[in-house]
Every structure is written in C-alpha cells, then in structure tokens.
Write an enzyme that holds these catalytic residues in place. Structure first.
Site, PDB file in Angstrom:
ATOM      1  N   SER A 221       0.842  -1.201   0.000  1.00 13.53           N
ATOM      2  CA  SER A 221       0.000   0.000   0.000  1.00 13.53           C
ATOM      3  C   SER A 221       0.876   1.251   0.000  1.00 13.53           C
ATOM      4  O   SER A 221       2.058   1.184   0.370  1.00 13.53           O
ATOM      5  CB  SER A 221      -0.864  -0.037   1.271  1.00 13.53           C
ATOM      6  OG  SER A 221      -1.522   1.166   1.498  1.00 13.53           O
TER       7      SER A 221
ATOM      8  N   SER B  18       9.729  10.427   9.237  1.00 18.27           N
ATOM      9  CA  SER B  18       8.648  11.364   8.931  1.00 18.27           C
ATOM     10  C   SER B  18       9.110  12.743   9.375  1.00 18.27           C
ATOM     11  O   SER B  18      10.037  12.848  10.201  1.00 18.27           O
ATOM     12  CB  SER B  18       7.397  10.951   9.728  1.00 18.27           C
ATOM     13  OG  SER B  18       6.440  11.982   9.737  1.00 18.27           O
TER      14      SER B  18
ATOM     15  N   TYR C  65       3.265   8.344  17.645  1.00 16.16           N
ATOM     16  CA  TYR C  65       3.868   8.318  16.309  1.00 16.16           C
ATOM     17  C   TYR C  65       5.175   9.105  16.301  1.00 16.16           C
ATOM     18  O   TYR C  65       6.211   8.608  15.843  1.00 16.16           O
ATOM     19  CB  TYR C  65       2.867   8.900  15.310  1.00 16.16           C
ATOM     20  CG  TYR C  65       3.312   8.847  13.870  1.00 16.16           C
ATOM     21  CD1 TYR C  65       3.458   7.631  13.211  1.00 16.16           C
ATOM     22  CD2 TYR C  65       3.578  10.017  13.156  1.00 16.16           C
ATOM     23  CE1 TYR C  65       3.849   7.575  11.878  1.00 16.16           C
ATOM     24  CE2 TYR C  65       3.959   9.970  11.824  1.00 16.16           C
ATOM     25  CZ  TYR C  65       4.095   8.753  11.187  1.00 16.16           C
ATOM     26  OH  TYR C  65       4.484   8.705   9.868  1.00 16.16           O
TER      27      TYR C  65
ATOM     28  N   LYS D  66       9.054   7.731  15.644  1.00 22.94           N
ATOM     29  CA  LYS D  66       9.876   8.212  14.522  1.00 22.94           C
ATOM     30  C   LYS D  66      11.144   8.904  15.030  1.00 22.94           C
ATOM     31  O   LYS D  66      12.215   8.758  14.450  1.00 22.94           O
ATOM     32  CB  LYS D  66       9.057   9.140  13.630  1.00 22.94           C
ATOM     33  CG  LYS D  66       7.868   8.454  12.932  1.00 22.94           C
ATOM     34  CD  LYS D  66       8.303   7.367  11.961  1.00 22.94           C
ATOM     35  CE  LYS D  66       7.140   6.813  11.152  1.00 22.94           C
ATOM     36  NZ  LYS D  66       7.538   5.730  10.236  1.00 22.94           N
TER      37      LYS D  66
ATOM     38  N   THR E 132      -1.748   8.559   1.008  1.00 25.52           N
ATOM     39  CA  THR E 132      -1.789   7.101   1.200  1.00 25.52           C
ATOM     40  C   THR E 132      -2.962   6.784   2.138  1.00 25.52           C
ATOM     41  O   THR E 132      -3.711   7.666   2.528  1.00 25.52           O
ATOM     42  CB  THR E 132      -0.496   6.580   1.867  1.00 25.52           C
ATOM     43  OG1 THR E 132      -0.491   7.018   3.246  1.00 25.52           O
ATOM     44  CG2 THR E 132       0.763   7.074   1.185  1.00 25.52           C
TER      45      THR E 132
HETATM   46  N1  LIG Z   1       1.599   9.029   4.252  1.00 23.55           N
HETATM   47  C1  LIG Z   1       2.292   9.954   4.879  1.00 23.55           C
HETATM   48  O1  LIG Z   1       1.909  11.143   4.891  1.00 23.55           O
HETATM   49  C2  LIG Z   1       3.570   9.596   5.574  1.00 23.55           C
HETATM   50  C3  LIG Z   1       4.404  10.625   5.989  1.00 23.55           C
HETATM   51  C4  LIG Z   1       5.591  10.319   6.642  1.00 23.55           C
HETATM   52  C5  LIG Z   1       5.957   9.008   6.844  1.00 23.55           C
HETATM   53  N2  LIG Z   1       5.132   8.007   6.435  1.00 23.55           N
HETATM   54  C6  LIG Z   1       5.557   6.625   6.706  1.00 23.55           C
HETATM   55  O2  LIG Z   1       5.504   5.849   5.524  1.00 23.55           O
HETATM   56  C7  LIG Z   1       5.389   4.467   5.886  1.00 23.55           C
HETATM   57  C8  LIG Z   1       4.323   3.826   4.991  1.00 23.55           C
HETATM   58  O3  LIG Z   1       3.067   4.408   5.288  1.00 23.55           O
HETATM   59  P1  LIG Z   1       2.000   4.798   4.167  1.00 23.55           P
HETATM   60  O4  LIG Z   1       1.771   6.248   4.271  1.00 23.55           O
HETATM   61  O5  LIG Z   1       2.359   4.197   2.861  1.00 23.55           O
HETATM   62  O6  LIG Z   1       0.682   4.100   4.799  1.00 23.55           O
HETATM   63  P2  LIG Z   1      -0.207   2.847   4.332  1.00 23.55           P
HETATM   64  O7  LIG Z   1      -0.704   3.055   2.947  1.00 23.55           O
HETATM   65  O8  LIG Z   1      -1.202   2.658   5.419  1.00 23.55           O
HETATM   66  O9  LIG Z   1       0.823   1.637   4.321  1.00 23.55           O
HETATM   67  C9  LIG Z   1       1.256   1.028   5.528  1.00 23.55           C
HETATM   68  C10 LIG Z   1       1.956  -0.278   5.195  1.00 23.55           C
HETATM   69  O10 LIG Z   1       2.423  -0.869   6.419  1.00 23.55           O
HETATM   70  C11 LIG Z   1       2.047  -2.249   6.423  1.00 23.55           C
HETATM   71  N3  LIG Z   1       1.855  -2.731   7.784  1.00 23.55           N
HETATM   72  C12 LIG Z   1       1.054  -2.216   8.759  1.00 23.55           C
HETATM   73  N4  LIG Z   1       1.077  -2.989   9.850  1.00 23.55           N
HETATM   74  C13 LIG Z   1       1.912  -4.040   9.572  1.00 23.55           C
HETATM   75  C14 LIG Z   1       2.336  -5.186  10.291  1.00 23.55           C
HETATM   76  N5  LIG Z   1       1.928  -5.450  11.556  1.00 23.55           N
HETATM   77  N6  LIG Z   1       3.181  -6.048   9.681  1.00 23.55           N
HETATM   78  C15 LIG Z   1       3.597  -5.822   8.418  1.00 23.55           C
HETATM   79  N7  LIG Z   1       3.248  -4.757   7.687  1.00 23.55           N
HETATM   80  C16 LIG Z   1       2.403  -3.870   8.260  1.00 23.55           C
HETATM   81  C17 LIG Z   1       0.753  -2.303   5.627  1.00 23.55           C
HETATM   82  O11 LIG Z   1       0.585  -3.603   5.038  1.00 23.55           O
HETATM   83  P3  LIG Z   1      -0.437  -4.754   5.516  1.00 23.55           P
HETATM   84  O12 LIG Z   1      -1.675  -4.098   6.025  1.00 23.55           O
HETATM   85  O13 LIG Z   1      -0.627  -5.558   4.261  1.00 23.55           O
HETATM   86  O14 LIG Z   1       0.310  -5.526   6.564  1.00 23.55           O
HETATM   87  C18 LIG Z   1       1.044  -1.286   4.528  1.00 23.55           C
HETATM   88  O15 LIG Z   1       1.720  -1.900   3.452  1.00 23.55           O
HETATM   89  C19 LIG Z   1       5.064   4.440   7.375  1.00 23.55           C
HETATM   90  O16 LIG Z   1       6.239   4.112   8.100  1.00 23.55           O
HETATM   91  C20 LIG Z   1       4.657   5.869   7.681  1.00 23.55           C
HETATM   92  O17 LIG Z   1       4.896   6.239   9.016  1.00 23.55           O
HETATM   93  C21 LIG Z   1       3.947   8.266   5.802  1.00 23.55           C
END
Ligand SMILES: NC(=O)c1ccc[n+]([C@@H]2O[C@H](COP(=O)([O-])OP(=O)(O)OC[C@H]3O[C@@H](n4cnc5c(N)ncnc54)[C@H](OP(=O)(O)O)[C@@H]3O)[C@@H](O)[C@H]2O)c1
Length: 267
Positions: A16, A141, A154, A158, A189
């Site tokens: 995702s 982040s 969170y 981080k 996302t």
């Molecule tokens: N979106 C933003 O604005 C943003 C900003 C800064 C940093 N980030 C960071 O980017 C990273 C990815 O987040 P995203 O924004 O892409 O969100 P997302 O679309 O919700 O993706 C989260 C991913 O983490 C996996 N995940 C969650 N729990 C898990 C578990 N117990 N075991 C294995 N995999 C797990 C999910 O896969 P499954 O559900 O298939 O397990 C999914 O692939 C995170 O570390 C987040 O903190 C995001």
C-alpha cells in the site's frame, strides 16, 4: 547512472501507499524486489503491477511477529542469493491526545514503528557485514523531527528511529554499509485510515492534510533520487508545503515553530 539495476531490494509495507509506489519505481529502475507486509493478495497485486513482475517475490510477514524474523530474513536472502537494500517502511500512525491514550496504544505504535525496525535490522545486519555491502533505508517522517498535538506515539517512534539509525550508521560505515533516513511530509496514502485512536480502534477516515499531500508516485521518485545519492537524511514532499518550513524553523527558530504549532495544529 542507474544505481538500482539488478539490486535486490527488500521493501516492508509494500502492499500500500509509499511502499507500493517504491515497488513500482524500483522495478521500473531495474531492481529485483522482495515485497513484504501481512496481506498476501495485496502484495500479489503490487507484484503484478511491477514493470518486471518476474523479478519480484512476495514475502508475507507480520512486523509484530519478531520471532519469525530470522526465518523471513533467510527466505529473503535465499530468494535471489543476496539482499542489497532493506527499506524499513511498514508502519502505522496515531491520532489521540496524551491524556486520553491508553498505554497499550503507545506501546503498539512503538513496537511496530520502532522495535520491528530494530529487530529486522539485527537479523539482516550479519549478511550486510559479511558481504561488506548493504543499504538501510528508514521511513521516518517530518514527525521524526518535530512534535505536534495528537501524534505523541507516532512522533516518539519516529524520533527514536533517528537515534538508533544515526548510531548504526556510525558503527557500520567502515563495513561499507549505508543508512538513509527519509523524512516525508504529507503523502497521499491510506495511513490515516489505519491510524490508532485513544483505545486502539482505527480512525477510518482520510485526514485533510494527507488528502492534499504529495501523490505517492512523486514521493517515490524523490526517494529514489535521495537513496541513489546515498543521502544520510532527506526531506520528501512538496517543496512549498508547511512541512518543509516546519523543519527549517525547528532547526533555526524552534520557539517560532512551537508558537505556530499551538496556533495551527495539523488536521
Ligand atoms: N503518508 C504519509 O503522509 C507519511 C508521511 C511520513 C511518513 N510516512 C511513513 O511511511 C510508511 C508507509 O506508510 P504509508 O503512508 O504508505 O501508509 P499505508 O498506505 O497505510 O501503508 C502502511 C503499510 O504498512 C504495512 N503494515 C502495517 N502494519 C503491519 C504489520 N503489523 N506487519 C507488516 N506490515 C504492516 C501495511 O501492510 P499490511 O496491512 O498488508 O500488513 C502497509 O503496506 C510508514 O512508516 C509511515 O509512518 C507516511
């Protein structure tokens, strides 16, 4: 120069959002991929969408199942005979005030966003040291650098990543092992959908800032540039966004940032 041709890149959270976008970008750049998360069918969907699906393997894993990491790591190395880069990306966010948040929620976020990265680093590190080559990419982040209301678990998780991986970088530089920490701003996302609230239930909605964030494919393109340059740390996101300004204020005028956050907390 394309740094990624035939490199074996293991991406967690690949089903995702950012992880999915990274899979497409790295596959298009010629890399071989290991795609991990809990949902096998979503990983298969991502694999099928890659430019070179035959050069991508699905490796389901739960990042909270630490005892399985040694076996998962052996499988990852076995798939193509080596791993060149591990992208620690799987994670979760949180939306609740400190005063109302159950301790269990604070712990769950820390276990997934921090301790799982530490645990998986421990199982792959001997492989990198033995080969005198390897690259850790760590998804922090902007919240890994600053603090705002409703994000205590969170932000803490981080911030912890910076301490741990800055130390690791210093320890392993002589073994030709790199560490790149990425600090994205808001990226479009599903992250806020799955955000934990005060009692651990999911928020279930997309926050306004996330909906208006940088598209994930654009974020992935910025990430590949930073990783290819071997950056120690890189901001990812809109160049004109408030997040970049927040990072600058945090560094040069933290008092101004704290006053701004009080007046305009993120949504
Ligand atoms: N979106 C933003 O604005 C943003 C900003 C800064 C940093 N980030 C960071 O980017 C990273 C990815 O987040 P995203 O924004 O892409 O969100 P997302 O679309 O919700 O993706 C989260 C991913 O983490 C996996 N995940 C969650 N729990 C898990 C578990 N117990 N075991 C294995 N995999 C797990 C999910 O896969 P499954 O559900 O298939 O397990 C999914 O692939 C995170 O570390 C987040 O903190 C995001």
């Amino acid at each position: 120069m394309n740094h990624f041709v035939n490199k074996v890149i293991w991406i967690t959270g690949a089903s995702s959002g950012i992880g999915e976008a990274l899979a497409y970008a790295f596959s298009a750049a010629g890399a071989r991929l290991l795609l991990s998360s809990r949902r096998t069918e979503e990983l298969e969907r991502v694999r099928a969408g890659c430019a070179r699906p035959d050069q991508a393997r699905v490796l389901p894993m739960d990042l909270l199942d630490f005892p399985s990491f040694a076996v998962r790591t052996a499988e990852a190395i076995g798939a193509f005979g080596q791993v060149d880069m591990l992208i620690h990306n799987g994670g979760i966010t949180q939306r609740s005030l400190v005063i109302e948040t159950e301790l269990e929620v604070q712990r769950r976020v820390m276990e997934l966003n921090y301790f799982s990265y530490v645990a998986l680093t421990r199982t792959i590190l001997p492989h990198f040291v033995e080969r005198k080559s390897g690259h850790f990419v760590v998804m922090s982040s902007v919240m890994g650098k600053i603090g705002t209301p409703m994000r205590s678990a969170y932000a803490a998780s981080k911030h912890a990543l910076h301490g741990f991986f800055d130390c690791l970088r210093a320890e392993v530089a002589a073994s030709n092992i790199q560490v790149t920490i990425l600090t994205p701003g808001y990226i479009q996302t599903n992250i806020s959908q799955h955000a934990l609230t005060k009692d651990g239930t999911e928020l279930g909605t997309t926050s306004e800032n996330i909906a208006q964030g940088l598209p994930a494919d654009k974020a992935a393109a910025q990430m590949l540039r930073a990783i290819g340059h071997g950056a120690f740390e890189a901001y990812i996101g809109k160049s004109s966004g408030g997040e970049r300004l927040a990072l600058m204020l945090n560094r040069w005028a933290p008092g101004v940032l704290i006053r701004q956050v009080k007046k305009h907390p993120p949504k």
